[in-house]
Design an enzyme around this catalytic site. Structure first.
Site, short mmCIF file in Angstrom:
data_model
loop_
_atom_site.label_atom_id
_atom_site.label_comp_id
_atom_site.label_asym_id
_atom_site.label_seq_id
_atom_site.Cartn_x
_atom_site.Cartn_y
_atom_site.Cartn_z
N GLU A 135 -25.20 12.07 -65.65
CA GLU A 135 -25.48 11.29 -64.37
C GLU A 135 -25.98 12.13 -63.15
O GLU A 135 -25.36 12.36 -62.21
CB GLU A 135 -24.05 10.67 -63.87
CG GLU A 135 -23.49 9.71 -65.01
CD GLU A 135 -22.29 8.90 -64.58
OE1 GLU A 135 -21.65 9.53 -63.82
OE2 GLU A 135 -22.09 7.76 -65.30
N ASP A 176 -17.32 3.57 -70.79
CA ASP A 176 -16.97 3.96 -69.44
C ASP A 176 -15.85 3.29 -69.06
O ASP A 176 -15.95 2.38 -67.87
CB ASP A 176 -18.16 4.13 -68.33
CG ASP A 176 -17.83 5.01 -67.06
OD1 ASP A 176 -16.77 5.63 -67.23
OD2 ASP A 176 -18.55 5.07 -66.11
N GLU A 181 -10.69 1.74 -61.64
CA GLU A 181 -12.22 1.56 -61.22
C GLU A 181 -12.76 0.29 -61.86
O GLU A 181 -13.10 -0.83 -61.14
CB GLU A 181 -13.15 2.65 -61.74
CG GLU A 181 -14.58 2.61 -61.63
CD GLU A 181 -15.25 3.82 -62.16
OE1 GLU A 181 -14.63 4.64 -62.74
OE2 GLU A 181 -16.64 3.71 -62.22
C1 GCV Z 1 -16.92 11.02 -61.42
C2 GCV Z 1 -18.28 6.76 -63.89
C3 GCV Z 1 -17.93 6.59 -62.59
C4 GCV Z 1 -18.39 7.76 -61.81
C5 GCV Z 1 -17.60 8.98 -62.56
C6 GCV Z 1 -18.13 8.90 -63.92
C7 GCV Z 1 -17.57 10.17 -64.67
O1 GCV Z 1 -19.88 6.75 -64.19
O2 GCV Z 1 -18.27 5.42 -62.12
O3 GCV Z 1 -17.83 7.76 -60.43
O4 GCV Z 1 -18.21 10.08 -61.64
O5 GCV Z 1 -17.95 7.91 -64.68
O6 GCV Z 1 -16.40 10.05 -65.30
O7 GCV Z 1 -18.18 11.24 -64.64
#
Ligand code: GCV
Length: 863
Positions: free
Chosen positions: A303, A382, A410
């Site tokens: 990411e 995720d 989340e």
């Molecule tokens: C910390 C998901 C979340 C991100 C997070 C990522 C991860 O994509 O939306 O906010 O980033 O996971 O676990 O690294």
């Protein structure tokens, strides 16, 4: 000023200061806001009320202090009158003080024994820890047992943690914000620094210790470079100091590009000798400040975060560079397997993000140093509402592994929805990966015991050299300054995480009961009701969001909260569900799909490869099927989608009723705190239900056999009413509003802001009393106000309300579509039902519809 006036002034000042300090303390964030309440029990007079610490290490001191505090609360209504003591110490200290009893060996320093010992005509209770840390956990265990069952069991209690790594991760940023945090700002950071007031950190560590959590990684895995700056490290040493008395070791996330970003090197290639030397020196600097530093967490090549791939290096190369430098200090590297390409080609039917972790990490098995632990999210995508267990757990037999779970909700309702996650986690822990065709449940893989014996099939010799690290569980917690997790019932998840990491054989029901007795009430009826709500909450959420393995049907590039069914499609992020006119689901089979199912060991792979043997709740994760495909009970997929959404929303509405039945039986503040949250959830569950159901109705063209989907006879649409000032607007995505439209009070005739708008319907149904549900949008950045009148008269005490909630999204969306109910309104044909909306800044007092239901039958009528 004479001396008398000075005296009076000083007294006044003192009084004001005392009141201020008291009020600060009253508001101070403390562990008692969670489960460490120690409410009075009906205790037997044999419970000793004196505490005898046998050692003086800081952890033993904490243990003794906690025992005193706990007993003071628990026994406050039935004080003990005996001379017995609770003696606390290490096994060696206990043996020296009680030579007459046989205390068994406790080889694990974190383990403990609780037993009784006769001494000088009294019966003492004894807590013997493997080391001082075990004594601390034993003290909390004793207090928990007393809170629950009011007495010590007849025989000795022995307990050791199932796995050595039991950490929480915080995704806190140095500026005080928290990535995916839903309970206010960071307790650790503010303005780029560690906060001066670390009392909440100390209290948090106390809370963590009470359920056996022994590490806390304090900063976000994204953008972590600044955390290795010398000034920050000195600050972090204070945070480590605040947690140390409770045995919680500090860890930090690091950016793999730090040698370049903050170290001034031209490269961050993990195999470059200068880079290795930089990490070594940095790690020495950390240990000079924080001698018990736990280690690093790494998110790399993921990411947008930099990683070893930039230099053609592997995760093992990067992890081992850090691990080699940490090893002399007993530090570990938690290297996250959340590595994937988020620019996938969504038109390619073979592309599959779910494959990434296994594809990248399985070939590296056995190549990691012993103090590297590969940290894998429970599913391959995720933290969705349901995913299969990641196949990587079965693909690393020569590597220590940790399971990453998300306590902060989340994708599961962001603490605005009650979702008790322990049942989901328990399914993961119990899942049998069948590596080498034998029993290898995830919990044994994490404990480091699954692959100790040669298991044939070419999997190699017994693992060696993995201890003392073993593996563990990591919970992404996201606690903040708002009573830790915001919603009081969400704390059951933090509690459950710690308890399962200590003992994955506990059941979610047992844990819920423990938590409720300590946090809500020991009243049997209350315990049963609250636990039943907790246990039904994840299935309900799954039902009204994304059942059958569809995953949470939310906008995955946005807030991850409200409905947004196409939000995961047609982009490179790979959270696709591939819904089209004919069918739904992603083909991940080896035969015709992406091949993901083949990443599991054969027994499991065969189950998922075959559509007939795939469990219904994961069907659409593994297979693309027509809407008329029949599930195991004969129901079609499309009908299941309709039914589950109606069932889920109905369960959320029942939660309100069930909570109301607790009025007068639980702490009034807790009652009042939770009620509006559950009412909100019930309303938002309807938003979810209608969005998903309307979407699939339109796409499939197959009607709901019960006639509910797309058919809302009791609704009066806002866009059909007589509007004054309001304008009709399209909502994106369309399914987030009834008929895709709403009305919004934005621009006045001359382009200036509207001061107020109104909408009016003429009622033409049967005369009677109705609950009127108003669906409106509560936008960020302003507090719009609404008033409901009938024939110009107020419609009752609930007829004025404000859009003052804090919900995601600055646009009209399912994220902020909210329900308000005005109960028991008398209506007769011809009545004018009118809503006046007063916008405030960006909050445009927008409305979707009103819905009338007979007053006594209203599912959301809480009055
Ligand atoms: C910390 C998901 C979340 C991100 C997070 C990522 C991860 O994509 O939306 O906010 O980033 O996971 O676990 O690294």
């Amino acid at each position: 000023m004479d001396s008398r006036s000075k005296h009076i002034r000083r007294a006044l000042l003192l009084a004001i200061t005392t009141i201020w300090i008291l009020s600060q303390n009253a508001r101070a964030q403390s562990a008692d806001q969670a489960w460490l309440k120690y409410a009075p029990i009906h205790a037997s007079s044999s419970i000793p009320s004196n505490v005898l610490p046998l050692g003086d290490s800081p952890l033993e001191q904490s243990a003794a202090q906690e025992l005193k505090r706990g007993l003071a609360g628990l026994l406050s209504e039935s004080p003990a009158h005996n001379s017995s003591v609770i003696a606390i110490g290490t096994v060696n200290e206990i043996r020296a003080a009680y030579p007459q009893i046989a205390i068994p060996d406790v080889p694990d320093p974190e383990g403990f024994v609780l037993t009784q010992a006769r001494k000088n005509n009294r019966i003492d209770w004894v807590i013997a820890g493997g080391r001082d840390r075990g004594a601390l956990y034993g003290a909390f265990a004793l207090l928990r047992i007393l809170s629950e069952s009011q007495k010590l069991p007849g025989s000795a209690v022995r307990s050791t943690p199932a796995m050595p790594i039991r950490w929480v991760d915080e995704w806190d940023n140095a500026d005080g914000s928290i990535e995916r945090g839903y309970a206010g700002r960071s307790i650790f950071f503010e303005g780029g620094k560690v906060r001066d007031d670390l009392k909440p950190v100390e209290e948090y560590a106390r809370l963590l210790a009470s359920v056996g959590i022994n590490g806390c990684n304090v900063n976000n895995v994204n953008n972590a470079a600044a955390f290795l700056e010398p000034q920050m490290l000195q600050n972090l040493a204070r945070a480590a100091g605040a947690m140390r008395p409770w045995g919680v070791r500090l860890a930090i996330s690091v950016d793999i590009a730090s040698p370049q970003k903050i170290g001034g090197l031209a490269t961050y290639d993990p195999l470059d000798p200068k880079v290795k030397a930089w990490w070594s020196a940095k790690i020495d600097e950390i240990y000079a400040l924080i001698p018990d530093f736990a280690g690093f967490t790494v998110k790399a090549d993921s990411e947008g975060q930099p990683g070893p791939a930039s230099y053609g290096r592997t995760p093992a190369d990067a992890a081992n560079t850090l691990a080699a430098a940490l090893a002399p200090h007993n530090g570990v590297v938690l290297y996250r397997a959340f590595v994937y390409n988020h620019h996938l080609d969504w038109t390619d039917p073979k592309a599959d993000r779910a494959r990434a972790a296994y594809d990248i990490f399985h070939p590296l098995d056995g190549k990691f140093l012993p103090n590297v632990i590969v940290q894998t999210k429970e599913g391959p995508i995720d933290f969705q509402v349901r995913e299969p267990v990641s196949p990587l757990f079965g693909g690393l037999t020569e590597t220590s592994q940790a399971l990453e779970l998300q306590i902060t909700q989340e994708y599961t309702g962001q603490q605005r929805h009650l979702v008790y996650l322990a049942p989901m986690w328990k399914e993961v822990l119990d899942f049998d990966m069948r590596v080498g065709d034998r029993s290898t449940p995830i919990k044994s893989i994490l404990a480091g015991t699954a692959f100790h014996q040669p298991i044939g099939g070419g999997l190699g010799p017994p693992r060696t050299g993995l201890r003392p690290w073993g593996g563990g569980m990591i919970g992404v917690a996201g606690v903040g300054r708002d009573a830790w997790l915001g919603s009081p019932l969400a704390l059951a998840n933090l509690y459950a995480f710690g308890r399962l990491a200590w003992d994955p054989n506990l059941t979610p029901e047992q844990i819920a009961e423990e938590w409720t007795r300590q946090s809500v009430s020991a009243d049997e009826a209350v315990v049963q009701k609250v636990d039943a709500m907790l246990m039904r909450s994840w299935p309900a959420y799954e039902n009204y969001t994304g059942p059958l393995g569809l995953q949470t049907l939310t906008d995955i590039t946005g807030t991850h909260y409200g409905p947004g069914i196409e939000g995961s499609e047609n982009n490179g992020w790979g959270q696709w569900h591939r819904a089209d006119r004919e069918g739904v689901g992603m083909d991940r089979t080896v035969a015709t799909g992406t091949g993901y199912a083949g990443q599991y060991p054969p027994e499991v792979a065969n189950i998922y490869e075959n559509v007939a043997t795939t469990p219904d709740d994961l069907l659409l994760f593994f297979h693309h099927v027509p809407y008329a495909y029949k599930l195991h009970d004969g129901k079609t997929v499309i009908q299941y989608l309709y039914d589950s959404h109606y069932e889920g929303a109905a369960t959320a509405a029942q939660f309100v009723r069930e909570w109301e039945s607790l009025k007068g039986r639980i702490d009034p503040a807790l009652y009042e705190n939770m009620l509006p949250r559950l009412e909100y959830q019930a309303g938002h569950a309807i938003v979810w239900r209608d969005a998903v159901v309307q979407y699939f109705l339109k796409l499939s063209g197959i009607p709901d056999e019960h006639g509910r989907a797309g058919n809302y006879p009791n609704r009066l649409e806002a866009e059909d009413a007589k509007l004054t000032g309001y304008q009709v607007v399209d909502i994106k995505p369309w399914e987030d509003a009834s008929r895709g439209k709403a009305i919004s009070c934005t621009q006045g005739p001359q382009g200036g802001a509207q001061r107020s708008c109104s909408t009016e319907w003429v009622y033409n149904g049967a005369a009677g009393n109705y609950d009127i549900a108003i669906q409106y949008f509560d936008l960020q950045g302003g507090v719009a106000k609404f008033t409901l009148t009938v024939n110009g008269q107020s419609a009752g005490p609930e007829a004025n309300w404000s859009a003052d909630a804090s919900l995601p999204n600055r646009h009209l969306h399912g994220d902020n579509s909210t329900r308000h109910i005005v109960p028991n309104v008398e209506l007769k044909p011809g009545d004018a039902i009118r809503i006046e909306g007063i916008p405030d800044g960006p909050d445009s007092a927008a409305l979707d519809y009103i819905e009338l239901s007979p007053a006594t039958n209203s599912p959301l009528n809480s009055h």
